[in-house]
Enzyme design. Sequence first.
Site, PDB file in Angstrom:
ATOM      1  N   TYR A  57      19.580  96.002  98.198  1.00 61.56           N
ATOM      2  CA  TYR A  57      18.197  96.492  98.164  1.00 61.56           C
ATOM      3  C   TYR A  57      18.113  97.875  98.786  1.00 61.56           C
ATOM      4  CZ  TYR A  57      14.247  94.055  96.265  1.00 61.56           C
ATOM      5  OH  TYR A  57      13.308  93.588  95.408  1.00 61.56           O
ATOM      6  N   GLU A  59      14.953 100.157  98.797  1.00 63.86           N
ATOM      7  CA  GLU A  59      13.634 100.809  98.664  1.00 63.86           C
ATOM      8  C   GLU A  59      13.624 102.138  99.410  1.00 63.86           C
ATOM      9  OE1 GLU A  59      10.541  98.107  99.838  1.00 63.86           O
ATOM     10  OE2 GLU A  59      10.600  97.050  97.921  1.00 63.86           O
ATOM     11  N   ASP A 203       8.287 114.040  76.811  1.00 64.87           N
ATOM     12  CA  ASP A 203       8.956 112.737  76.790  1.00 64.87           C
ATOM     13  C   ASP A 203      10.127 112.844  75.821  1.00 64.87           C
ATOM     14  OD1 ASP A 203       9.826 110.157  76.522  1.00 64.87           O
ATOM     15  OD2 ASP A 203       7.824 109.274  76.347  1.00 64.87           O
ATOM     16  N   THR A 229      14.292 108.231  78.832  1.00 64.23           N
ATOM     17  CA  THR A 229      15.131 107.060  79.014  1.00 64.23           C
ATOM     18  C   THR A 229      16.569 107.557  79.130  1.00 64.23           C
ATOM     19  OG1 THR A 229      15.462 106.794  76.645  1.00 64.23           O
ATOM     20  CG2 THR A 229      13.630 105.556  77.625  1.00 64.23           C
ATOM     21  N   LYS A 232      19.264 106.010  75.138  1.00 61.84           N
ATOM     22  CA  LYS A 232      19.209 106.308  73.701  1.00 61.84           C
ATOM     23  C   LYS A 232      20.312 107.331  73.380  1.00 61.84           C
ATOM     24  CE  LYS A 232      14.424 104.793  73.708  1.00 61.84           C
ATOM     25  NZ  LYS A 232      13.001 105.107  73.497  1.00 61.84           N
ATOM     26  N   ARG A 238      20.416 101.058  80.253  1.00 62.97           N
ATOM     27  CA  ARG A 238      18.957 100.986  80.084  1.00 62.97           C
ATOM     28  C   ARG A 238      18.300 101.403  81.388  1.00 62.97           C
ATOM     29  NH1 ARG A 238      18.748  98.840  75.190  1.00 62.97           N
ATOM     30  NH2 ARG A 238      16.536  99.319  75.081  1.00 62.97           N
TER      31      ARG A 238
HETATM   32  C1  LIG Z   1      11.874 104.530  74.003  1.00 64.61           C
HETATM   33  C2  LIG Z   1      10.747 105.372  74.438  1.00 64.61           C
HETATM   34  C3  LIG Z   1       9.996 105.090  75.597  1.00 64.61           C
HETATM   35  C4  LIG Z   1      10.074 103.786  76.326  1.00 64.61           C
HETATM   36  O1  LIG Z   1      11.226 103.407  76.834  1.00 64.61           O
HETATM   37  P1  LIG Z   1      11.499 101.873  77.223  1.00 64.61           P
HETATM   38  O2  LIG Z   1      12.742 102.011  77.993  1.00 64.61           O
HETATM   39  O3  LIG Z   1      11.609 101.137  75.939  1.00 64.61           O
HETATM   40  O4  LIG Z   1      10.340 101.419  78.053  1.00 64.61           O
HETATM   41  C5  LIG Z   1       9.050 105.998  75.996  1.00 64.61           C
HETATM   42  N1  LIG Z   1       8.821 107.112  75.307  1.00 64.61           N
HETATM   43  C6  LIG Z   1       9.485 107.402  74.169  1.00 64.61           C
HETATM   44  C7  LIG Z   1       9.172 108.655  73.432  1.00 64.61           C
HETATM   45  C8  LIG Z   1      10.458 106.532  73.692  1.00 64.61           C
HETATM   46  O5  LIG Z   1      11.096 106.816  72.555  1.00 64.61           O
END
Ligand SMILES: *Cc1c(COP(=O)(O)O)cnc(C)c1O
Length: 422
Positions: A57, A59, A203, A229, A232, A238
């Site tokens: 942990y 925090e 994003d 993220t 991807k 993840r």
């Molecule tokens: C995949 C994605 C997210 C969310 O990610 P998660 O890990 O699935 O919560 C947010 N914004 C965009 C543009 C995404 O493609």
Amino acid sequence: MSLPPLHPALRATDPELAELILAEEQLQATTLRLIPSENYVSAAVLEASGTVLQNKYSEGYAGRRYYEGQQNIDQVERLAVSRAKDLFGVEHANVQPYSGSPANLAVYLAFAEPGDTVMGMALPMGGHLTHGWGVSATGRWFRGVQYGVRQDTGLIDFDEVRELALKERPKIIFCGGTALPRTIDFAAFADIARESGAVLVADIAHIAGLIAGGAHPSPAPHADVISTTTHKTLRGPRGAMLMSREEHAKAIDKAVFPGLQGGPHNQTTAAIAVALREAAQPSFRSYAHAVVANARALADELLARGFDLVSGGTDNHLILMDLTPKDVPGKIAAKALDRAGIVVNYNTVPYDPRKPFDPSGIRIGTPSLTSRGLGTDQMAAVADWIDRGVTAAGAGDEDALAAIRSEVAELMAAHPAPGLTG
Ligand SMILES: *Cc1c(COP(=O)(O)O)cnc(C)c1O
């Protein structure tokens, strides 16, 4: 199977679960995975994410924790942070968000109050749920106003975005999305955000790996905050990261912890650090450029076979296909392709006359197949399978789908995926 059993401890404790994991490994090994938000992580990333860091942990932040015993964890997190800063050229990085959606929620917490106006791209146009769409907490707790793409071009209309921003004066503007096949003009969004007094959030969840590898322009000079993220195109575990200039560091850190989360997932932080190191290598630059080259080649092959692509093609890793001219609904096509060993997702297209749960399109991408070493020469074969699969879907021809499945498996066997042991 002649191979030695995988995951021996798991197999001994929970054979049922071990079988499921093995089956998933085989599925990932033998199918052509075209979902643009998915990838194959390296064996090193996989190893880092399954470690004793799980047991700790932590925090707080490195050097400022609420629990003792952080001698190693602090170093792990500092490594991840400094690698993120170096790779993306940013002053501040927070590597603790559990995933992309909580990362975005932390942005709201840092820069807006409930009921404030926020702006993002509409979900059916290619935006993400967390950009203020109605069914999301972000659209229920904030007043989401939404921009889209033009029906004739499939591209963002910056005059419309500017007009909306000046009229609505959002606190936050999100750019980026989940089904955008074209380069995002971060500078144009930054001008609009400045003019309307909004915080600009880029994003880059989908395209972080392309940006890291120099295959898409970076938002770093333009955006106030970068949300991404890590799982991807960046090819990590993840997880997620928030990055910014120093002036926003405090607000972001406070929003992530204690605003939204408790203890960070240290095993994920470690795996993020590994992925960031991998993404800084010259081979990752080649990977990112190959992802785009493959997507362009695949788009050309699909166009040549009469497919209708939103915006007419792609600049990145992703292709959004409108199957209306083929007279096959997206869901029927996606499910048939799945039976043919080609994994895609059905997706709305802009101005889709059909319902989101039964839309007109499918969304495909090249990050996973590129991780397996497929190149532009093989995109004609991929387009052919998709073409034959969609035709078979329309005709209900299961034999044709089965034939594609074995052809796919043959090519996949010749291109083993990183990280898979079976
Ligand atoms: C995949 C994605 C997210 C969310 O990610 P998660 O890990 O699935 O919560 C947010 N914004 C965009 C543009 C995404 O493609």
